[in-house]
Scaffold this motif. Structure first.
Motif, PDB file in Angstrom:
ATOM      1  N   ILE A 290      39.677  37.743  39.843  1.00  0.00           N
ATOM      2  CA  ILE A 290      40.308  37.647  38.526  1.00  0.00           C
ATOM      3  C   ILE A 290      41.238  36.442  38.504  1.00  0.00           C
ATOM      4  O   ILE A 290      42.055  36.252  39.400  1.00  0.00           O
ATOM      5  CB  ILE A 290      41.085  38.936  38.204  1.00  0.00           C
ATOM      6  CG1 ILE A 290      40.106  40.114  38.099  1.00  0.00           C
ATOM      7  CG2 ILE A 290      41.885  38.780  36.908  1.00  0.00           C
ATOM      8  CD1 ILE A 290      40.776  41.456  37.959  1.00  0.00           C
ATOM      9  N   THR A 299      39.379  35.644  30.497  1.00  0.00           N
ATOM     10  CA  THR A 299      38.185  36.452  30.221  1.00  0.00           C
ATOM     11  C   THR A 299      37.151  35.608  29.495  1.00  0.00           C
ATOM     12  O   THR A 299      37.459  34.533  28.955  1.00  0.00           O
ATOM     13  CB  THR A 299      38.518  37.673  29.345  1.00  0.00           C
ATOM     14  OG1 THR A 299      38.996  37.213  28.072  1.00  0.00           O
ATOM     15  CG2 THR A 299      39.572  38.549  30.003  1.00  0.00           C
ATOM     16  N   THR A 305      36.340  39.805  33.066  1.00  0.00           N
ATOM     17  CA  THR A 305      37.097  38.959  33.989  1.00  0.00           C
ATOM     18  C   THR A 305      36.146  38.399  35.038  1.00  0.00           C
ATOM     19  O   THR A 305      34.934  38.640  34.995  1.00  0.00           O
ATOM     20  CB  THR A 305      38.201  39.764  34.690  1.00  0.00           C
ATOM     21  OG1 THR A 305      37.604  40.681  35.632  1.00  0.00           O
ATOM     22  CG2 THR A 305      39.042  40.542  33.691  1.00  0.00           C
TER      23      THR A 305
END
Length: 469
Positions: A290, A299, A305
């Protein structure tokens, strides 16, 4: 330490998180919510809802002091400030309880505690939850939605101290009405608080580092807002630099540079409204794929993610920082998880509303951004002074502005200031979402007498000309 398995675990119970859980339950997914503080999140408890309750009280106070124009008179209208604040808190409590009821009705378990990603077990992700009583439990889920929200940004020297310098939290529950108030930051949060306190009787100074207030709005709307605020007695300083705060026993003094001048001013309280930062700490992002940029989770267009099976929605996933954006992302995200066909959200079709007096609402491109994007534009304007309902209501300070693509007739943007515009903007949002052109909007019948007729006139003004101005 017990383990419970779900199809989906939602971390955060705000307008993104709880809506995601409710939609997942509708789609027959097994789902749980983990919330560290209050169901409803910042919006319900410390943001959207309680501020609107306060602003409603300030509107009433304004009307009570302006009864003469309607033929009324009242001697010495007054208010109990603590009752005003108490009503705001009661409204929040009622709605937070309503969210709890909805989740219970949908048979969604809620874990009161702090959650963090803690690895993978087979094809499922582990989420460690530290409950409020200190006990720990582990949930496992095929998918996880991070909806942890954001918090107020604190600048060096302007950190909230609970007494002289307030964040939105302290500003919502003051013990008394400050006589002299400095508001730093003129976005939606700062502007709404400045409007509330001014209309309750405080001497308010609104300071903005940019060259105009409400810098994300159309420049024409920003100018009208400043004119309205100054007419109400608010002091507005733009292009401003705030010097160090000097705290005394009961007041704060500060030097503010603006317009080539230095203003040495003294205040009872200061509200810092200089933006927000995402809540990305202590949720287990370390060691995952992430990516975090400028305190927000990166995102793709479907809220995915860099980590498989982990999604992020709402404020923690970046701008626009709006509750309705979070809720819409929640539904889209859950439907994608359930295998349904979904459409990515277009940020230019998300409305923005600021509930100051006068209200401000917008959707799509500003005139300047449309031109910068290469569009040849046609612009229509219609002032409230030409609208019968606005005149009857005594709300003649307002404007509706439309921006069209001159080649295709597509509505690129709409920008409004005045009474009830936060309710009216949805008409233009539907037009943007439906890709309507001026042809359909010109043929649309608007009811009379309504302020919304100004929306029709602003369309006509961009083409054949407004009929009533």
């Amino acid at each position: 330490m017990s383990t419970t398995e779900f199809d989906l675990v939602v971390i955060g119970g705000g307008p993104g998180g709880y809506v995601a859980a409710l939609r997942a339950a509708q789609l027959k997914l097994s789902v749980a919510v983990v919330e560290a503080n209050h169901l409803g999140g910042i919006c319900l408890n410390w943001g959207c809802i309680p501020t609107k309750a306060l602003l409603r009280a300030s509107e009433i106070n304004h009307l009570l002091h302006d009864l003469g124009q309607f033929g009324f008179a009242a001697d010495n209208p007054r208010f109990d400030f603590q009752k005003v604040v108490a009503r705001s808190r009661a409204v929040s409590k009622q709605l937070s309880g309503g969210v709890a009821h909805l989740l219970k009705k949908a048979k969604v378990p809620v874990f009161d505690g702090l959650a963090k990603l803690s690895g993978v077990s087979g094809k499922k992700r582990k989420i460690e939850v530290t409950l409020k009583d200190g006990a720990k439990t582990v949930l496992t889920a095929t998918n996880v939605i991070l909806a942890t929200g954001a918090r107020a940004r604190a600048l060096p020297g302007l950190e909230p101290d609970g007494k002289f310098v307030w964040s939105y939290r302290e500003a919502l529950v003051p013990e008394e009405l400050p006589k002299r108030l400095l508001v730093i930051g003129s976005g939606a949060i700062g502007t709404e608080f400045a409007s509330f306190y001014r209309n309750m009787g405080s001497e308010v100074t609104l300071v903005e580092v940019a060259d105009r207030i409400l810098p994300v709005e159309d420049e024409e709307i920003s100018k009208l807002a400043r004119t309205a605020f100054e007419k109400q007695g608010m002091k507005v300083l733009t292009g401003a630099k705030v010097g160090p705060l000097k705290k005394g026993a009961s007041e704060v003094s500060v030097d503010i540079e603006a317009g080539g001048k230095t203003h040495s001013l003294t205040f009872d309280r200061v509200i810092s409204a200089v933006g927000i930062v995402g809540n990305v700490e202590n949720i287990g992002l370390e060691g995952t794929r992430i990516v975090v940029e400028k305190t927000h989770i990166v995102t793709d267009e479907l809220c995915r993610t860099g980590e498989s099976g982990v999604y992020a929605i709402g404020d923690v996933a970046g701008a626009p920082w709006l509750a309705h954006k979070a809720s819409h992302e929640a539904v889209m995200c859950v439907e994608a998880i359930a295998g349904r066909h979904v459409h990515p959200i277009d940020a230019t079709k998300i409305p923005g509303c600021t509930y100051c007096r006068p209200q401000i609402a917008s959707v799509g491109y500003t005139e300047a951004k449309a031109k910068a994007a290469g569009y040849e534009v046609r612009v229509g304007r219609f002032p409230f002074i030409g609208n019968g309902k606005a005149i009857a209501m005594g709300e003649v300070d307002g404007l509706v502005k439309t921006v069209f693509d001159a080649k295709t007739g597509e509505l690129l943007g709409a920008h409004m200031i005045g009474a009830e515009v936060t309710e009216m903007i949805q008409g233009y949002v539907i037009a943007r979402s439906g890709e309507l052109t001026e042809a359909e909007l010109k043929e649309t019948v608007f009811p009379h007498p309504t302020i919304s007729e100004s929306m029709h006139e602003a369309v006509l003004a961009a083409y054949d000309g407004a009929l009533h101005f």
